[in-house]
Design an enzyme around this catalytic site. Structure first.
Site, PDB file in Angstrom:
ATOM      1  N   GLU A  29      -3.539 -14.606 -11.826  1.00  0.00           N
ATOM      2  CA  GLU A  29      -2.228 -14.843 -11.224  1.00  0.00           C
ATOM      3  C   GLU A  29      -1.138 -14.952 -12.286  1.00  0.00           C
ATOM      4  O   GLU A  29      -0.026 -14.443 -12.095  1.00  0.00           O
ATOM      5  CB  GLU A  29      -2.254 -16.116 -10.368  1.00  0.00           C
ATOM      6  CG  GLU A  29      -3.194 -16.074  -9.169  1.00  0.00           C
ATOM      7  CD  GLU A  29      -2.709 -15.148  -8.073  1.00  0.00           C
ATOM      8  OE1 GLU A  29      -1.604 -14.572  -8.197  1.00  0.00           O
ATOM      9  OE2 GLU A  29      -3.441 -14.979  -7.080  1.00  0.00           O
ATOM     10  N   ASP A  78      -9.689  -5.337  -4.721  1.00  0.00           N
ATOM     11  CA  ASP A  78      -8.575  -4.441  -4.401  1.00  0.00           C
ATOM     12  C   ASP A  78      -7.843  -3.854  -5.611  1.00  0.00           C
ATOM     13  O   ASP A  78      -7.824  -2.646  -5.833  1.00  0.00           O
ATOM     14  CB  ASP A  78      -7.578  -5.151  -3.478  1.00  0.00           C
ATOM     15  CG  ASP A  78      -7.204  -6.552  -3.953  1.00  0.00           C
ATOM     16  OD1 ASP A  78      -7.704  -6.983  -5.010  1.00  0.00           O
ATOM     17  OD2 ASP A  78      -6.414  -7.232  -3.264  1.00  0.00           O
ATOM     18  N   GLU A 109      -5.091 -13.200   8.318  1.00  0.00           N
ATOM     19  CA  GLU A 109      -5.781 -13.102   7.032  1.00  0.00           C
ATOM     20  C   GLU A 109      -7.081 -12.331   7.162  1.00  0.00           C
ATOM     21  O   GLU A 109      -7.512 -11.671   6.223  1.00  0.00           O
ATOM     22  CB  GLU A 109      -6.059 -14.496   6.464  1.00  0.00           C
ATOM     23  CG  GLU A 109      -4.881 -15.128   5.764  1.00  0.00           C
ATOM     24  CD  GLU A 109      -4.545 -14.452   4.440  1.00  0.00           C
ATOM     25  OE1 GLU A 109      -4.787 -15.057   3.381  1.00  0.00           O
ATOM     26  OE2 GLU A 109      -4.025 -13.325   4.472  1.00  0.00           O
ATOM     27  N   GLU A 153       1.527  -6.453   1.480  1.00  0.00           N
ATOM     28  CA  GLU A 153       0.772  -5.210   1.280  1.00  0.00           C
ATOM     29  C   GLU A 153       1.045  -4.172   2.362  1.00  0.00           C
ATOM     30  O   GLU A 153       1.109  -2.964   2.075  1.00  0.00           O
ATOM     31  CB  GLU A 153      -0.730  -5.516   1.210  1.00  0.00           C
ATOM     32  CG  GLU A 153      -1.191  -6.160  -0.078  1.00  0.00           C
ATOM     33  CD  GLU A 153      -0.872  -7.647  -0.155  1.00  0.00           C
ATOM     34  OE1 GLU A 153      -0.961  -8.218  -1.258  1.00  0.00           O
ATOM     35  OE2 GLU A 153      -0.521  -8.238   0.894  1.00  0.00           O
TER      36      GLU A 153
END
Length: 918
Positions: free
Chosen positions: A147, A294, A388, A406
């Site tokens: 992150e 991803d 989610e 996204e």
């Protein structure tokens, strides 16, 4: 995520062994061309409407960014319900989600290049000065390497990229002298100790001040990391090396990628979700394109574009072939086992996979991108946002939505690729839903439950870094942007890195590890960029023709599950035993179970699938006995439905799912515990009574306020500081007697949610609420005749009126704690907070925040069995709910050990996947 582009043209060829600079430049051009359109555009949205929507995006960003700066800065993030900043250590821990917070003004850094994209150059210059003046990167705090890299390092590099661009233009940033780059370099060196492992894979966390494995560091004992965590570093680290000339950053990131490539499963060419950073063993062996993996795939393709290294393209193409062979089941993308890729690992999908259609556009594979995007859009139209996680039959699996960008990202790239105005309408829907359901006076609040419309006190930094950037670019024409967006590549956090880095400071030692581990056939790879005449064969309605068969896929779906496996079984033989058909008293069924795993690979796959179905069926039967959460919506001035609180239901009284919602003003009962005849019946007559938990049973409280004339009741927890964000919901059980005499609805609020109502009463005296099964549309509330005399904003200008001058005076209220549960929040349990209370003895049961019986995860079925199975499950659900009012929601799934004793390890693996967090 993704590379920006919108140029026009069709076809170009990259020499297979060209100089790096030529490869990178040509590859970048190819990807730009791949996102162009060579067909006529049908019914385009007018320039005026696009401009109006673009201006609306600007206003929304101002609302979010302005409230962060006013109420939260220099804190990392804004808490939009309580109008204050989230500071690490000053709020109850939310688990891993807090690892993004490092006391470095995260939202400001993450928003830097968004300001320039949105033409807010003066604000950008002010923001850069604030970062240089106020931000400290030497804090004693443990942060996520992943992150911190994508948000902070990427934010600093994106800000630097656009700062030097503005300086070259000669109007802004003339004083700038690479200060953001120096901060980025400082941060890069702070992250390097995380790579001190034998594998080269980084530790998942690091202490910004003390590094790794020192006593004061409080980290460095971890053994596992996710594939995306280790594989999403190359863009930022390579850019840092190219900007500064310090090659060490790119070398470390390359080594991590090389190791992941080496450890891929050789027969399937897939990677798992988590890996041991010391041994390289896969810890979780399921594979997909969503959470945990991803951006690893994303960065392989983009590293080729930015760095001009063809080994990255070869790796991406190898993985992509495996994805399309095993994971892609259009329009679905389902996780599989890396060792048995024909066997699905789960029957639900997480929302992070919504980035994948955008990546497919960059790859040039448009048809599956359109199909998956359309499926996701149908889910959004059903629930307003992407949950989610949702099942293969499009029911809610995990109900939260933290305003993820996204889907907006993929929408932007599909529009660039097709020019289809349909995607502008999709973007318009996203804007409307954000303003209607997520907008609150102090910003935009994440959705705690998309079914009820309740909020979390949370506005993540990625919302400003990505969502507004992609939405603005979707509606902007080239002249609306002050620089050429096609000269940059987007990182996974949508930060902008210039493509000219491909020819700068290229003295990085590289070796093509791809060819060392696999036999590569160049004919399998696209060295020619996609020709849009082939992508769109002279048909302006190409994209529409692909979408059309999918327009009802969500509403008219049948559970898919593991159909593909069954289709591959031998023809003519008896179908495999399904969990829903199993009977323990049937000798034939027991004999089939004994054979599973012993006779052949087909029998082994039968057995593995049967176990998965049995676990899911057991889970489903529990869920069908649950009552879903309810909503308490504050609808009076100045709230007007913008604040929605998650409430626990009761097993008695009016069922809000079957009757119209109850609306009324609230009033506190006396005595407040409601355990005796009320002394203020005139105060609660015709109102919704507020009562405190404890000292007597819930049914007794309900009878007392009903006798006083109340039209409903809200029980507020007496455990100070409790919140639905940090504890499972409860459903209130009866007292063991007949409760048919209770006719009013009863809901339960934890202490912090209840305090919102109590504080509102202190501020505004009269507070009106709506008790319902889910939040009501704000527009409908404003149009309600009962609201005609209220002091309210006009519906036409509702989004603009939700600005600073209408802030709720909640700055002094008890704060709402938003918990991102470390395990699947729908399966978390906790003990009742007050064991001495009499209602626990009467069966006050913990509730999981999961879908109702109509939204539970169903065992997969074949298409022909769809209607019959749905009807059976619905009947079963209704029967169980009617006959079992005191059911506990806290029981865990029990595997059938007596029958499947030999498969305990596999069963535990399935349960781990089921509980795994996003």
């Amino acid at each position: 995520m993704s590379e920006a582009g919108g140029g026009r043209g069709c076809g170009c060829r990259v020499p297979q062994r060209a100089p790096w600079s030529l490869v990178a430049a040509t590859a970048a051009l190819c990807l730009v061309l791949a996102t162009s359109v060579c067909t006529a555009r049908a019914a385009p949205m007018s320039r005026e409407e696009k401009q109006k929507l673009g201006n609306q995006v600007l206003e929304m960003f101002d609302h979010a960014y302005g409230n962060y700066m006013e109420h939260a800065y220099p804190a990392d993030e804004l808490m939009p319900l309580t109008c204050r900043g989230r500071v690490r250590g000053q709020e109850p821990s939310r688990g891993d989600v807090d690892d993004a917070l490092g006391k470095f003004s995260l939202t400001l850094i993450d928003s830097l290049d968004t300001l320039v994209v949105l033409n807010k150059t003066k604000e950008f210059e002010d923001a850069v000065r604030k970062v240089l003046r106020d931000v400290n990167l030497d804090n004693d705090v443990v942060v996520s390497v992943f992150e911190t890299n994508i948000r902070v390092l990427g934010g600093l590099l994106g800000g630097h990229s656009l700062a030097i661009m503005l300086k070259e233009k000669g109007e802004y940033m003339q004083w700038y002298n690479d200060e953001l780059l120096q901060m980025a370099k400082q941060l890069g060196y702070k992250l390097l100790p995380a790579f001190n492992t034998t594998s080269g894979l980084p530790y998942p966390r690091i202490n910004l001040k003390f590094g790794i494995r020192k006593p004061e560091a409080r980290t460095g004992t971890e053994t596992d990391t996710c594939t995306a965590c280790a594989g999403t570093l190359i863009l930022e680290f390579a850019a840092l090396s190219r900007f500064t000339g310090a090659t060490i950053f790119e070398e470390y990131a390359r080594k991590a990628l090389d190791f992941l490539w080496e450890k891929r499963q050789r027969s399937s060419n897939l990677v798992g979700v988590t890996i041991n950073i010391h041994t390289g063993d896969w810890v979780r062996k399921d594979s997909g394109v969503g959470a945990g993996i991803d951006s690893y795939y994303e960065y392989l393709l983009k590293a080729y574009v930015l760095l001009g290294d063809d080994s990255f393209l070869e790796r991406f193409n190898t993985h992509y072939d495996a994805i399309m062979r095993y994971i892609s089941q259009p329009p679905l993308l389902l996780d599989v086992h890396i060792h048995k890729p024909m066997l699905n690992a789960r029957t639900w999908m997480d929302s992070l996979l919504a980035f994948f259609p955008g990546l497919q556009v960059l790859k040039g594979d448009i048809r599956p991108a359109i199909e998956t995007h359309e499926m996701l859009y149908q889910v959004i139209k059903k629930h307003n946002f992407l949950p989610e996680a949702f099942t293969t039959d499009f029911r809610v699996h995990w109900a939260q939505h933290p305003l993820r960008p996204e889907f907006a990202e993929s929408t932007y790239f599909l529009y660039k690729a097709t020019g289809d105005p349909y995607y502008l309408e999709v973007g318009k829907t996203l804007i409307e839903n954000l303003n209607k359901y997520a907008r609150v006076p102090c910003g935009f609040a994440a959705m705690k439950d998309v079914r009820t419309g309740s909020h979390e006190d949370r506005m993540d930094s990625f919302f400003l870094a990505e969502m507004f950037k992609y939405l603005y670019l979707l509606f902007a024409d080239k002249e609306d942007i002050i620089f050429d967006i096609e000269d940059y590549i987007f990182t996974t956090e949508a930060h902008l890195l210039p493509l000219w880095l491909s020819t700068t400071n290229r003295n990085i030692s590289k070796k093509n590890t791809t060819s060392e581990y696999t036999e590569l056939d160049d004919s399998n790879f696209d060295w020619t960029c996609p020709n849009t005449q082939i992508l769109f064969p002279n048909d302006p309605l190409y994209a529409q023709s692909i979408r059309e068969p999918l327009k009802n896929v969500v509403d008219k779906s049948c559970p898919r599950g593991i159909i593909r496996v069954e289709e591959s079984f031998r023809s003519g033989a008896n179908p495999p035993l399904r969990a829903r058909d199993f009977m323990a008293t049937n000798p034939e069924h027991l004999e089939i179970l004994k054979k599973m795993g012993a006779a052949s690979s087909i029998d082994a796959e039968d057995g593995l699938r049967f176990m998965q179905e049995m676990i899911e069926l057991s889970s489903q039967q529990q869920k069908e006995q649950q009552l879903p959460p309810r909503a308490v919506q504050i609808i009076s001035h100045p709230f007007f439905g913008r604040v929605v609180l998650t409430a626990g239901p009761a097993q008695f009284g009016l069922d809000l799912s079957k009757h119209k919602e109850t609306r009324g003003f609230v009033a506190s009962s006396k005595p407040y515990n409601g355990c005796s005849e009320l002394t203020n019946p005139e105060a609660v007559m015709g109102k919704i009574a507020l009562i405190q938990r404890g000292q007597c049973m819930f049914a007794e409280k309900a009878r007392n306020i009903q006798n006083a004339g109340a039209i409903g009741g809200i029980v507020i927890d007496d455990n100070e500081g409790s919140s639905s964000d940090t504890a499972p919901l409860f459903q209130m059980a009866g007292d063991g007697k007949d409760t048919d005499d209770i006719k009013i609805p009863m809901l339960f609020l934890f202490s912090k949610e209840g305090s919102i109502i109590l504080d509102a009463i202190r501020e505004h005296e009269e507070v009106e609420v709506l008790l319902s099964d889910k939040a009501r549309d704000r527009a409908a509330i404003l149009k309600d005749p009962e609201m005609e005399n209220e002091d309210q904003p006009s519906s036409e200008n509702d989004s603009q009126n939700q600005s600073a001058e209408q802030l709720l005076p909640l700055s002094q209220t008890v704060d709402l704690v938003d918990q991102e549960t470390p395990e699947n929040p729908l399966e978390s349990h906790s003990e009742p907070s007050s064991p001495a209370d009499m209602e626990e003895a009467a069966g006050f049961a913990p509730s999981e925040q999961k879908s109702s019986s109509t939204e539970s995860l169903e065992t997969p079925s074949l298409d022909g069995e769809c209607t019959e199975l749905d009807n059976q499950l619905q009947e079963q659900s209704e029967t169980e709910e009617d006959s079992n009012p005191n059911v506990s929601w806290g029981k865990k799934v029990q595997p059938i050990d007596s029958i499947l004793a030999d498969w305990n390890e596999d069963i535990e693996a399935f349960e781990m996947m089921e509980k795994d967090e996003l």
